[in-house]
Scaffold this motif. Sequence first.
Motif, PDB file in Angstrom:
ATOM      1  N   GLU A 102       4.795   6.429   3.247  1.00  0.00           N
ATOM      2  CA  GLU A 102       4.430   5.011   3.223  1.00  0.00           C
ATOM      3  C   GLU A 102       4.459   4.343   4.597  1.00  0.00           C
ATOM      4  O   GLU A 102       3.550   3.562   4.907  1.00  0.00           O
ATOM      5  N   PRO A 103       5.448   4.613   5.440  1.00  0.00           N
ATOM      6  CA  PRO A 103       5.355   4.033   6.782  1.00  0.00           C
ATOM      7  C   PRO A 103       4.099   4.480   7.523  1.00  0.00           C
ATOM      8  O   PRO A 103       3.446   3.689   8.206  1.00  0.00           O
ATOM      9  N   ALA A 104       3.738   5.747   7.360  1.00  0.00           N
ATOM     10  CA  ALA A 104       2.508   6.227   8.001  1.00  0.00           C
ATOM     11  C   ALA A 104       1.298   5.513   7.428  1.00  0.00           C
ATOM     12  O   ALA A 104       0.368   5.141   8.167  1.00  0.00           O
ATOM     13  N   ALA A 105       1.304   5.318   6.107  1.00  0.00           N
ATOM     14  CA  ALA A 105       0.188   4.616   5.477  1.00  0.00           C
ATOM     15  C   ALA A 105       0.095   3.182   5.999  1.00  0.00           C
ATOM     16  O   ALA A 105      -1.007   2.672   6.239  1.00  0.00           O
ATOM     17  N   ALA A 106       1.250   2.555   6.167  1.00  0.00           N
ATOM     18  CA  ALA A 106       1.245   1.182   6.688  1.00  0.00           C
ATOM     19  C   ALA A 106       0.644   1.143   8.089  1.00  0.00           C
ATOM     20  O   ALA A 106      -0.158   0.262   8.418  1.00  0.00           O
ATOM     21  N   GLU A 107       1.008   2.135   8.885  1.00  0.00           N
ATOM     22  CA  GLU A 107       0.462   2.182  10.242  1.00  0.00           C
ATOM     23  C   GLU A 107      -1.061   2.345  10.203  1.00  0.00           C
ATOM     24  O   GLU A 107      -1.781   1.648  10.926  1.00  0.00           O
ATOM     25  N   LEU A 108      -1.536   3.262   9.363  1.00  0.00           N
ATOM     26  CA  LEU A 108      -2.977   3.483   9.274  1.00  0.00           C
ATOM     27  C   LEU A 108      -3.693   2.239   8.754  1.00  0.00           C
ATOM     28  O   LEU A 108      -4.775   1.885   9.234  1.00  0.00           O
ATOM     29  N   ALA A 109      -3.091   1.607   7.756  1.00  0.00           N
ATOM     30  CA  ALA A 109      -3.710   0.400   7.198  1.00  0.00           C
ATOM     31  C   ALA A 109      -3.805  -0.680   8.273  1.00  0.00           C
ATOM     32  O   ALA A 109      -4.803  -1.405   8.350  1.00  0.00           O
ATOM     33  N   ALA A 110      -2.768  -0.768   9.105  1.00  0.00           N
ATOM     34  CA  ALA A 110      -2.797  -1.768  10.169  1.00  0.00           C
ATOM     35  C   ALA A 110      -3.880  -1.426  11.189  1.00  0.00           C
ATOM     36  O   ALA A 110      -4.549  -2.303  11.725  1.00  0.00           O
ATOM     37  N   ARG A 111      -4.065  -0.140  11.424  1.00  0.00           N
ATOM     38  CA  ARG A 111      -5.022   0.269  12.447  1.00  0.00           C
ATOM     39  C   ARG A 111      -6.455   0.060  11.988  1.00  0.00           C
ATOM     40  O   ARG A 111      -7.293  -0.457  12.722  1.00  0.00           O
ATOM     41  N   ARG A 112      -6.751   0.435  10.774  1.00  0.00           N
ATOM     42  CA  ARG A 112      -8.161   0.485  10.378  1.00  0.00           C
ATOM     43  C   ARG A 112      -8.380   0.050   8.944  1.00  0.00           C
ATOM     44  O   ARG A 112      -9.424   0.340   8.358  1.00  0.00           O
ATOM     45  N   GLY A 113      -7.415  -0.615   8.341  1.00  0.00           N
ATOM     46  CA  GLY A 113      -7.526  -0.981   6.929  1.00  0.00           C
ATOM     47  C   GLY A 113      -8.737  -1.848   6.648  1.00  0.00           C
ATOM     48  O   GLY A 113      -9.030  -2.789   7.385  1.00  0.00           O
ATOM     49  N   ASP A 114      -9.425  -1.504   5.576  1.00  0.00           N
ATOM     50  CA  ASP A 114     -10.580  -2.270   5.130  1.00  0.00           C
ATOM     51  C   ASP A 114     -10.135  -3.683   4.743  1.00  0.00           C
ATOM     52  O   ASP A 114      -9.197  -3.854   3.974  1.00  0.00           O
ATOM     53  N   PRO A 115     -10.790  -4.724   5.288  1.00  0.00           N
ATOM     54  CA  PRO A 115     -10.393  -6.113   4.996  1.00  0.00           C
ATOM     55  C   PRO A 115     -10.268  -6.410   3.509  1.00  0.00           C
ATOM     56  O   PRO A 115      -9.354  -7.120   3.089  1.00  0.00           O
ATOM     57  N   ALA A 116     -11.178  -5.866   2.710  1.00  0.00           N
ATOM     58  CA  ALA A 116     -11.105  -6.118   1.267  1.00  0.00           C
ATOM     59  C   ALA A 116      -9.795  -5.574   0.700  1.00  0.00           C
ATOM     60  O   ALA A 116      -9.126  -6.214  -0.110  1.00  0.00           O
TER      61      ALA A 116
ATOM     62  N   SER B   1      -4.905   2.730   3.480  1.00  0.00           N
ATOM     63  CA  SER B   1      -4.756   3.643   4.615  1.00  0.00           C
ATOM     64  C   SER B   1      -6.079   4.313   4.961  1.00  0.00           C
ATOM     65  O   SER B   1      -6.249   4.824   6.060  1.00  0.00           O
ATOM     66  N   GLY B   2      -7.007   4.322   4.023  1.00  0.00           N
ATOM     67  CA  GLY B   2      -8.302   4.913   4.287  1.00  0.00           C
ATOM     68  C   GLY B   2      -8.290   6.427   4.317  1.00  0.00           C
ATOM     69  O   GLY B   2      -9.249   7.059   4.745  1.00  0.00           O
ATOM     70  N   ASN B   3      -7.179   7.004   3.834  1.00  0.00           N
ATOM     71  CA  ASN B   3      -7.075   8.467   3.809  1.00  0.00           C
ATOM     72  C   ASN B   3      -7.068   8.918   2.353  1.00  0.00           C
ATOM     73  O   ASN B   3      -6.192   8.531   1.576  1.00  0.00           O
ATOM     74  N   SER B   4      -8.049   9.751   2.007  1.00  0.00           N
ATOM     75  CA  SER B   4      -8.205  10.125   0.605  1.00  0.00           C
ATOM     76  C   SER B   4      -7.007  10.904   0.084  1.00  0.00           C
ATOM     77  O   SER B   4      -6.722  10.886  -1.113  1.00  0.00           O
ATOM     78  N   LEU B   5      -6.305  11.597   0.972  1.00  0.00           N
ATOM     79  CA  LEU B   5      -5.154  12.377   0.524  1.00  0.00           C
ATOM     80  C   LEU B   5      -3.925  11.496   0.332  1.00  0.00           C
ATOM     81  O   LEU B   5      -3.125  11.720  -0.574  1.00  0.00           O
ATOM     82  N   PHE B   6      -3.783  10.508   1.175  1.00  0.00           N
ATOM     83  CA  PHE B   6      -2.716   9.528   0.947  1.00  0.00           C
ATOM     84  C   PHE B   6      -2.926   8.845  -0.399  1.00  0.00           C
ATOM     85  O   PHE B   6      -1.972   8.588  -1.137  1.00  0.00           O
TER      86      PHE B   6
ATOM     87  N   VAL C 195       0.827   0.846  -4.040  1.00  0.00           N
ATOM     88  CA  VAL C 195      -0.363   1.657  -4.296  1.00  0.00           C
ATOM     89  C   VAL C 195      -1.523   1.167  -3.443  1.00  0.00           C
ATOM     90  O   VAL C 195      -2.260   1.967  -2.855  1.00  0.00           O
ATOM     91  N   GLY C 196      -1.671  -0.134  -3.376  1.00  0.00           N
ATOM     92  CA  GLY C 196      -2.744  -0.707  -2.561  1.00  0.00           C
ATOM     93  C   GLY C 196      -2.629  -0.306  -1.104  1.00  0.00           C
ATOM     94  O   GLY C 196      -3.632  -0.087  -0.419  1.00  0.00           O
ATOM     95  N   LEU C 197      -1.410  -0.183  -0.654  1.00  0.00           N
ATOM     96  CA  LEU C 197      -1.204   0.228   0.735  1.00  0.00           C
ATOM     97  C   LEU C 197      -1.749   1.631   0.977  1.00  0.00           C
ATOM     98  O   LEU C 197      -2.397   1.903   1.992  1.00  0.00           O
TER      99      LEU C 197
END
Lengths: 245, 245
Positions: free
Chosen positions: A113-127, A164-169, A158-160
């Motif tokens: 989850e911390p990694a997912a948060a980082e990815l979401a911050a980097r490139r998360g889709d606005p929607a 993250s934009g990663n299908s495996l996450f 779950v939304g996070l």
Amino acid sequence: MPDDRAYPSGGVHGQVVYQIGRQIVSGEIAVGSDLPREVELCERFGTSRQAIREAIKVLAAKGLIEPRRRRGTRVRPRAAWNLLDPDVLLWHAPDGFGPDFLADLLELRATIEPAAAELAARRGDPARLAELGAAIEDMRLAGLDPVRFYDADIRFHVGLLLASGNSLFAQLASPVRAALTASFRLQERIGGPQENGYAIHAAVYEAIAARDTARARAAMAFVIEAAATELRPVMTPAPESTTGA
Amino acid sequence: MPDDRAYPSGGVHGQVVYQIGRQIVSGEIAVGSDLPREVELCERFGTSRQAIREAIKVLAAKGLIEPRRRRGTRVRPRAAWNLLDPDVLLWHAPDGFGPDFLADLLELRATIEPAAAELAARRGDPARLAELGAAIEDMRLAGLDPVRFYDADIRFHVGLLLASGNSLFAQLASPVRAALTASFRLQERIGGPQENGYAIHAAVYEAIAARDTARARAAMAFVIEAAATELRPVMTPAPESTTGA
DNA sequence: TGACCCTAATAAGTACGACATATTGCGGAG
DNA sequence: CTCCGCAATATGTCGTACTTATTAGGGTCA
């Protein structure tokens, strides 16, 4: 409750899948032991062999059992089970997972989850981020109402993963949801949601919305750590009940 | 090659599972489209409806398809697939995963494996650590022999997940193995294993053996980063071939 | 007495045919 | 034009028969 599991489901074979799956996961049918013969299962469930065989194939597809000619159908070692499969996870839930498995789930969350948060911050889709914001707002509105709070909590975590934009996450939404559900049940024994729950989650969201990757990761790590700290005293006493509803 | 996949397997229904599974994953049968009717599949594969139905149930159990009365059997959106399932991953392999999916795999590795290294350093079972040491030694002996090197490489990375002592991390052995196999195939285009491959892996092992959690995590992160750096130029050109062997 | 092969029993795998049931689309009645 | 009901469709379920891989056991031969 947007679930992704397929069993239990309507239909005869689906019922059989669920029944046998539960019995295996709960340990009622021991690892390494043999299932009854197909014909015997037919009698027991009062169904045709077709339904039994389809159920066996489904359980084999999830790694729980291994049918072989003449020898019969054997329950595979737990390491061979697809523990990340939504159905297999769901079948664990009624028994409360047990302290070891719950600890594993928490470690997975603390890693992912911390990694997912980082990815979401980097490139998360606005929607997606907007959905996160809505979940946070619902958490605030929920106050100390456990049901509303837990629902929003799950939607956030779950939304996070989706953001993250990663299908495996995203695939790890099931175990995360399972861990959260189990945590809720334990937390209820010590009196509802944490008071600072909203604040620490909101910190994650704000960091993501501000595209601050490092802060998002740190804030999320703190959320998980808080959950682990709160659960530690509750999850140590291993539950003995297998008959739980 | 200690695999954990079940399909392809002997038996008629297993063949059908593999054939249809491959066609779906490769995109030959588009997401959202309908499979041929069961009776038609019987004719196409020259089998009974029993075998076809068992295959359909297996694919449904892995999230690929969703049969419904009267409407037929539809291919579910990719997000619903159990992408972490060993079989589903294996069915991706012949097409080379594609750059996006490979990037997701690398991100997953970059998240999981350093954490696994840290856990292994903290509490890794000595027997498991010994296996890691053996894999490292084999890497050294392999020199520049790609086959031996890759084999030892996989054994090291998978062994690390097992040594983490977390049953859910162990489940990620399949995706990690898949990522490694795909990476090998790409790396071969630019000339065999990296020269410093042994050294950076050995650093991870030594940190783990010394029970130095922080160093283990850092060394592992470096290994993944090195792999990502090396792959970046190779994986950008999207492959077009769907006819691969 | 011991090793080996052959046979028979076992349980899953495959096949065929029939019927049940849910769902959807079409057409007719109002 | 709307709504109700009928009929077509494709999966779901059932029953039975037969096939095949595998293993255990018994009998034979060295």
